[in-house]
Design an enzyme around this catalytic site. Sequence first.
Site, short mmCIF file in Angstrom:
data_model
loop_
_atom_site.label_atom_id
_atom_site.label_comp_id
_atom_site.label_asym_id
_atom_site.label_seq_id
_atom_site.Cartn_x
_atom_site.Cartn_y
_atom_site.Cartn_z
N CYS A 183 -1.06 3.13 11.02
CA CYS A 183 -0.85 4.53 11.89
C CYS A 183 -2.16 4.59 12.97
CB CYS A 183 -1.01 5.55 10.92
SG CYS A 183 -2.39 5.76 9.87
N ASP A 226 -5.55 -4.59 -6.33
CA ASP A 226 -6.11 -4.76 -4.84
C ASP A 226 -5.03 -5.53 -4.27
OD1 ASP A 226 -7.22 -5.39 -2.53
OD2 ASP A 226 -9.26 -5.86 -3.27
N ASP A 273 -0.69 0.09 -5.06
CA ASP A 273 -1.69 0.96 -4.52
C ASP A 273 -3.00 0.45 -5.33
OD1 ASP A 273 -1.89 2.71 -1.96
OD2 ASP A 273 -3.26 3.22 -3.19
N GLY A 298 4.01 7.08 -1.48
CA GLY A 298 5.22 6.83 -1.87
C GLY A 298 6.32 7.20 -1.25
N GLY A 299 6.06 7.63 0.03
CA GLY A 299 7.21 8.05 0.88
C GLY A 299 8.07 6.88 1.38
N LYS A 300 7.36 5.95 1.96
CA LYS A 300 8.06 4.95 2.72
C LYS A 300 8.78 4.03 1.46
CE LYS A 300 5.09 4.24 6.32
NZ LYS A 300 3.81 4.77 5.83
N CYS A 336 0.92 -1.12 0.01
CA CYS A 336 0.15 0.01 0.09
C CYS A 336 0.93 1.34 0.08
CB CYS A 336 -0.80 -0.03 1.24
SG CYS A 336 -2.02 -1.65 1.37
N ALA A 337 1.28 1.63 -1.09
CA ALA A 337 2.48 2.44 -1.21
C ALA A 337 2.10 3.81 -1.26
CB ALA A 337 3.41 2.06 -2.33
N ASP A 362 1.99 -1.29 4.95
CA ASP A 362 1.55 -0.24 5.72
C ASP A 362 0.01 -0.18 5.41
OD1 ASP A 362 1.46 1.84 7.47
OD2 ASP A 362 1.73 3.30 5.70
#
Lengths: 180, 970
Positions: B538, B464, B437, B417-419, B413-414, B481
């Site tokens: 999170c 998915d 994603d 794109g930060g991680k 689940c990108a 994530d």
Amino acid sequence: MKILSEDRTRLLFEKLTKYIGVNVKLLIDRPDGTYCFREKKDRVYYISERLLQLAHTVKPDHLISAGTCFGKFTKTNKFRLHITALTYIAPYAPYKLWVKPSSEQQFLYGHHVIKSGLGRITENTPKNQGVVILTMSDIPIGFGVTSRSTTDCRHADPLATIAFHQADIGEYIRSEDTLV
Amino acid sequence: MGRKAKFDETKKVKKGPGRKAKKQPDPVFKKELLADDKEDKKLSHRQKQRAARRLKKKKELTEKRKALKEAKKKPEKDTEEAVSALDDETPQGFTDDNKEWLKPKKKGLGKLKEIEAHSDESDDEGLGEDENDASSKDDDDSEQEFKDTKKSSKENYKVGTLDDLFNDTDDEQDETLDNEETGDSNKSYNSDSSDDSDNSKDDEDEDMLPIEKANVKLKQKQKLDKKLADEEMQLNIAKQDVFAFPSEEELQNPTSLQDVHQRVKDIVSVLNDFNRLKEEGRSRCEYTELLLKDLCLYYSYNEFLMEVLMQIFPVQELIEFLEASEVSRPITIRTNSLKTRRRDLAQALINRGVNLDPVGKWSKVGLVVYSSTVPVGATPEYLAGHYILQGASSFLPVMALAPQENERILDMCAAPGGKASHIAAIMKNTGSLFANDANKERTKAIVGNFHRLGVVNAIICNYDGRQFPDVIKGFDRVLLDAPCTGTGVIAKDPSVKTTKDQKDIQRCFNLQRQLLLAAIDCCNAKSSTGGYIVYSTCSILPEENEWVVNYALKRRNVKLVPTGLDFGTEGFQKYRHHRFHPSLKLTRRFYPHTHNMDGFFVAKLKKFSNVIPEPFKDEDDEEAGQENENSESKEAEQNGDDPEDQKKTLQTGVKRTAKPNTSQPKEKKQKTDDSTQPTTNGNAESKNNQKTKKQKNKRKNKKGQKNEGQGNQTKQEDKTIEETKQTIKQNTQQDPKTIGKAKIEKSNEEKVQTKSVVVDKANENTQPNGGISSGSPKKKNKKKNKNKNKTNVQDQINKNANKITDNIEISAAKKLKNNNKKQKQIGQLNNKKDKPTVETTKQNTQQDIETKGKAKIEITNKEKVQTKPVGVDKVNGNINKPNILPSNESSGMSPKKNNKKKNKNKNNTNTNIQNPINKNENKITDKLEIAAAKKLKNNNKKQKQIGKLNSKKGGKEGIKKNLNKTKAKG
């Protein structure tokens, strides 16, 4: 992901040569594996063969992007270089143009480079040459085409355009949706 | 902007390397500006000299004054006043007494001048005009003089004018002013140049310098202040001690948020020391409930979320968490190590006017931005991809993942794109990175960020996540994530406070479980370098974190490994009723209030085998299902977006329906206990029965009571026997026809009672049979039928059989065999119900009964039929159902039929009606005993028939016919 046609390959390389000259061959012959250009939805991607193999596992509908997008072929079959290609163009470009900090922002908003904002320029830059535009701290911020040669620049009017804007990194914010 | 002075000595600014990054030295202040440190300075030689002179002068002055006073003592006050008026002209301070009648304007002017004199560091203005010459001499060293408070005794005295006195006092005024600056008020302590004005204290103050007087006054005032403050404090404490629980009206009309906040504080303090501070007669529950409401009100959460949070945190920590969730975390940026180094970036940004610092020792790429004159998200450095705006907590999962070069890594689940770009940066653009994603729109953000940051080894795709194992497997590492409720980032998105409820959480964790299983499936356990999966959210809810990981631990060949993060709190091993795998302590939780980053959860799993274990059901699953069911069964349609969810609920529904069966007798027992009280009658009983059944329908989560339930069956039979007594009594009253026979039955009652003891024992013997028959309903339950009543019916059928067997036991041991056979038959009938052939056999048996019944159902049948309608009547009185129809249905009960009819009411009536039928049977058996041992055979046959009747669809008609026959005979 399909192989570019002969015609389109020629167009692509012509365009690239405008900016990086003979260094184009460095893009093809790389020490770290073979890289190739592939086309998807008129977009041209520069991708290593190893990665390309993996990308084939993803169905075309679900593949958004792979490797680096260099640009796209327009409907009139011309090649337009995208700002995303800057990663590869900037290091190889022989002709460069530096802008003063004061006109950095102007350029990043899509304006041309005018004489008063010109900080530095590579010597012997001919007219209508593709150049990479950098800040005074050597950060590439886009590319364009010179409207005057280096010698002409010296005598130019302060408001005269030195280089035409083609792409700038401000597009990452301005047009993220249509980036690729 | 700019450098901050080092006001606080505890904070040491680190010396940074580099040309521009080199820290400027701390600004140097003129010593005068620093208010403190005046005492311990070494005096210069000249200063010492001056001090000595000053002292000398002072002595002289006091002598002078004394002389003056003696001279002035004779004249009256008016002269004193004249002197003070003279003081007034020369703008100097005034005593308290003077202040009362002095005009404020003048006073203010005088003060202003004094202050001027003080701040300008040239005392000339404050002094008489005639001293200018003297002060000009002192100009050179005036600066030095002002460094200490004793500065201002000067060469002025050399002049030797009358003004000396005033000069001196003026100097002293400066001192007093200094005092006042440190003290609280500077209005009343202006030195009194005329000591005489202090009439009242003349005698004491005689030999006191003005400054000393002022000091005394100041001390007195301070004492008074302190006293008052103490009193106030006492009041406060007293107030705090007795936190009164607010009344209803107070609760309904909250006055202000401050009050609510105060109340929250009070409750917290009460809860922290509950035994001492609680109000008499108030339970902890009441306090926590009030706290919950107040917190909801004050922080504007919805009650559900607040309740959940209260379960996670102790009260004190909860408040901290809520407070921390109100404040947004500092902006952090991550250096893109593909393009630049942190040092260079920091330098470039400092040049742009950004105030930043490294984020901490744990990260080599993070920077915290304290303040900035330019938008941090639009600097040329940002656009050139030198950094990305990313929360500090988002570094953690990637650090836990610890990607290696030349690996193949998946970020499931990108977006945005930060991680993923962090992973690419750590891999230095080698290997390959899949950034996936599910949202196509958001993949554009990945594309933008990757190109900006110069990530070239990435494939961005839009699947998915649950389908990803079908696309490609064999990743060395997988980062998941997962999408979550976002309870850790309330500061970023406050809408979480009010919008989330149980259903949202369920949806989230169901999705998270599936995603985590998919992520594990994508990973390759045989990878030489990897085989790791990192799961992060999170959210701080254990449902979305530990529980999900725990679920995966049971379903895949994975184990938890340390995350490699040396801070953060350990994951929960138990939460409410959940008991997680002990290794869950290896996971890490991060809270806004303890770690100053967003709430976060990180778990690192190592896959040790690619084999996917057989899917199995366990408690974990059930619980999920049950919780699903509790809220979702009603909203199954709403929740239909996730087909697997529904499936789950259905499956668990199947499980669940079987359980209440077993727990049911216990309930019944309790209810019937009540009903056996002498005041109750049959109607009440049936009502109670109904109630119990309704309750059973509602109660769905009872489990593990099978054994108990079976044990209770025997007890229940005692009660059914007792019930029979009661119904019999009523029968005698209401039905004149049965009076005669009822008497006989009454006489039998005692026998029945004595037998009931044996019945218990017998039931234990016959339980295996019951087990067989009760086993069958479970199968039937799979027919999506939530009606459990049919199983009740079957239980009762078993009981009937048991009773029959008991009777027979008593009568003869020999007949037990027959009895068992009957039971077997009954059991078989029950078992057969699924089969389509059963109906035909039933029809056959029905015919048999019709034929044989004529011959064999004699006297007993009469009674049976006569008594039956009465019992049914009573029941029907409650249920408003036609008399005979339901009774027939129940007597001819075929569970299958009932299953097909999804009418719960009917089933209720059926089961209720069963009781009278049981009673009838009891009666029948009793009578049979009385009649003769010979008739037992007949009896057995009849019982067989009854059993058959019970298992038959068409039993209705058979009984009708019987009725007719018996009536005709009667």
